[in-house]
Scaffold this motif. Structure first.
Motif, PDB file in Angstrom:
ATOM      1  N   MET A 160      -1.511  -9.661 -16.031  1.00 22.53           N
ATOM      2  CA  MET A 160      -1.036  -8.963 -14.838  1.00 22.53           C
ATOM      3  C   MET A 160      -2.165  -8.092 -14.264  1.00 22.53           C
ATOM      4  O   MET A 160      -2.803  -7.337 -15.001  1.00 22.53           O
ATOM      5  N   ILE A 161      -2.397  -8.200 -12.974  1.00 23.22           N
ATOM      6  CA  ILE A 161      -3.369  -7.354 -12.301  1.00 23.22           C
ATOM      7  C   ILE A 161      -2.770  -5.966 -12.121  1.00 23.22           C
ATOM      8  O   ILE A 161      -1.636  -5.815 -11.656  1.00 23.22           O
ATOM      9  N   VAL A 162      -3.531  -4.953 -12.495  1.00 31.71           N
ATOM     10  CA  VAL A 162      -3.102  -3.566 -12.300  1.00 31.71           C
ATOM     11  C   VAL A 162      -4.094  -2.896 -11.344  1.00 31.71           C
ATOM     12  O   VAL A 162      -5.300  -2.874 -11.602  1.00 31.71           O
ATOM     13  N   LEU A 163      -3.571  -2.374 -10.245  1.00 33.84           N
ATOM     14  CA  LEU A 163      -4.388  -1.597  -9.313  1.00 33.84           C
ATOM     15  C   LEU A 163      -4.191  -0.118  -9.637  1.00 33.84           C
ATOM     16  O   LEU A 163      -3.072   0.395  -9.579  1.00 33.84           O
ATOM     17  N   HIS A 164      -5.288   0.541  -9.972  1.00 34.31           N
ATOM     18  CA  HIS A 164      -5.264   1.981 -10.219  1.00 34.31           C
ATOM     19  C   HIS A 164      -5.494   2.650  -8.866  1.00 34.31           C
ATOM     20  O   HIS A 164      -6.623   2.734  -8.382  1.00 34.31           O
ATOM     21  N   HIS A 165      -4.393   3.089  -8.274  1.00 38.96           N
ATOM     22  CA  HIS A 165      -4.347   3.420  -6.853  1.00 38.96           C
ATOM     23  C   HIS A 165      -4.390   4.929  -6.638  1.00 38.96           C
ATOM     24  O   HIS A 165      -3.441   5.647  -6.954  1.00 38.96           O
ATOM     25  N   LEU A 166      -5.496   5.390  -6.085  1.00 36.91           N
ATOM     26  CA  LEU A 166      -5.640   6.794  -5.703  1.00 36.91           C
ATOM     27  C   LEU A 166      -5.145   6.967  -4.273  1.00 36.91           C
ATOM     28  O   LEU A 166      -5.525   6.204  -3.377  1.00 36.91           O
ATOM     29  N   GLU A 167      -4.305   7.959  -4.056  1.00 39.75           N
ATOM     30  CA  GLU A 167      -3.741   8.170  -2.725  1.00 39.75           C
ATOM     31  C   GLU A 167      -4.852   8.434  -1.699  1.00 39.75           C
ATOM     32  O   GLU A 167      -5.894   8.992  -2.015  1.00 39.75           O
ATOM     33  N   HIS A 168      -4.638   7.988  -0.482  1.00 36.50           N
ATOM     34  CA  HIS A 168      -5.558   8.230   0.630  1.00 36.50           C
ATOM     35  C   HIS A 168      -6.984   7.772   0.287  1.00 36.50           C
ATOM     36  O   HIS A 168      -7.954   8.526   0.448  1.00 36.50           O
ATOM     37  N   SER A 169      -7.128   6.550  -0.177  1.00 33.32           N
ATOM     38  CA  SER A 169      -8.452   6.121  -0.629  1.00 33.32           C
ATOM     39  C   SER A 169      -8.716   4.660  -0.295  1.00 33.32           C
ATOM     40  O   SER A 169      -7.853   3.944   0.224  1.00 33.32           O
ATOM     41  N   ARG A 170      -9.915   4.218  -0.655  1.00 29.72           N
ATOM     42  CA  ARG A 170     -10.327   2.835  -0.456  1.00 29.72           C
ATOM     43  C   ARG A 170      -9.445   1.838  -1.199  1.00 29.72           C
ATOM     44  O   ARG A 170      -9.459   0.655  -0.881  1.00 29.72           O
TER      45      ARG A 170
END
Length: 223
Positions: A1-11
């Motif tokens: 499973m692909i996991v995106l470590h997602h920072l708010e308001h970012s690239r």
């Protein structure tokens, strides 16, 4: 499973958009910025030593840097989508814009952000004019001319073809979204650049872009 470590308001928002365009299954792990510094939280260092976003994990594989993530996802899961055929003019343009986004477009925009913050910084009143004068001089002599030169170049390119790589939408357009959204928010991407304005309207109208916004939560260019 692909996991995106997602920072708010970012690239990482554009990586989320790419995942939606490719129709891939993924999981989001969310990270909030520090309210005082607006930097990423230390928890991201557990994923990658630099503690920055975007970064993805795919099983035992960790990939950081927007362009590297785009290439990894296309190579591993893309099945030929969103990238022109090798050996074509479109593929060469694709590669150029994939790297232009961070290598050329973003540095002056980041400099503008830094000098805008310097201009607004709390300093003793007697040196405020000096600080503001230096920031204004750098902006007028270097930052603004570079940004406007790049915007003219990009606008001219889009007068020759509808998308950055050619006749078809590609992941190069996804990669270019962040600098051009930043330019629209900070740098006055105005009526002098009609092709860029039209391009932004078209990417924002894509269903996958809307799905990515819904999945990612609040997204605005900081600064």
């Amino acid at each position: 499973m692909i996991v995106l470590h997602h920072l708010e308001h970012s690239r990482s928002q554009r990586v989320l958009w790419l995942l939606e365009e490719l129709g891939l299954r993924y999981e989001i792990r969310r990270y909030a910025r520090n309210k005082q510094t607006m930097l990423a939280p230390p928890e991201l260092r557990q994923v990658h030593p630099l503690g920055k976003s975007p970064v993805i994990t795919d099983g035992s594989i960790t990939v950081a840097e927007s362009g590297a993530i785009v290439e990894y996802l296309l190579d591993t899961h893309g099945q030929g989508a969103l990238r022109p055929a090798p050996g074509t003019a479109e593929r060469r343009r694709f590669t150029y814009w994939l790297h232009f986004a961070e290598g050329t477009a973003m540095p002056p925009l980041l400099m503008q952000l830094v000098f805008d913050q310097i201009r607004r910084a709390k300093v003793p009143f007697f040196i405020k004019p000096v600080v503001k004068g230096i920031a204004d001089k750098v902006g007028t002599a270097f930052i603004r001319p570079n940004i406007e030169s790049q915007l003219r170049f990009m606008d001219d390119e889009l007068s020759q073809r509808p998308w950055f790589a050619g006749a078809e939408f590609s992941a190069a357009d996804i990669q270019m979204s962040f600098p051009l959204e930043a330019a629209a928010a900070r740098a006055g991407l105005d009526d002098r650049f009609p092709k860029l304005q039209d391009w932004l309207e078209r990417i924002h109208a894509r269903p996958a872009y809307a799905r990515a916004l819904a999945a990612g939560g609040p997204y605005e260019i900081l600064g």
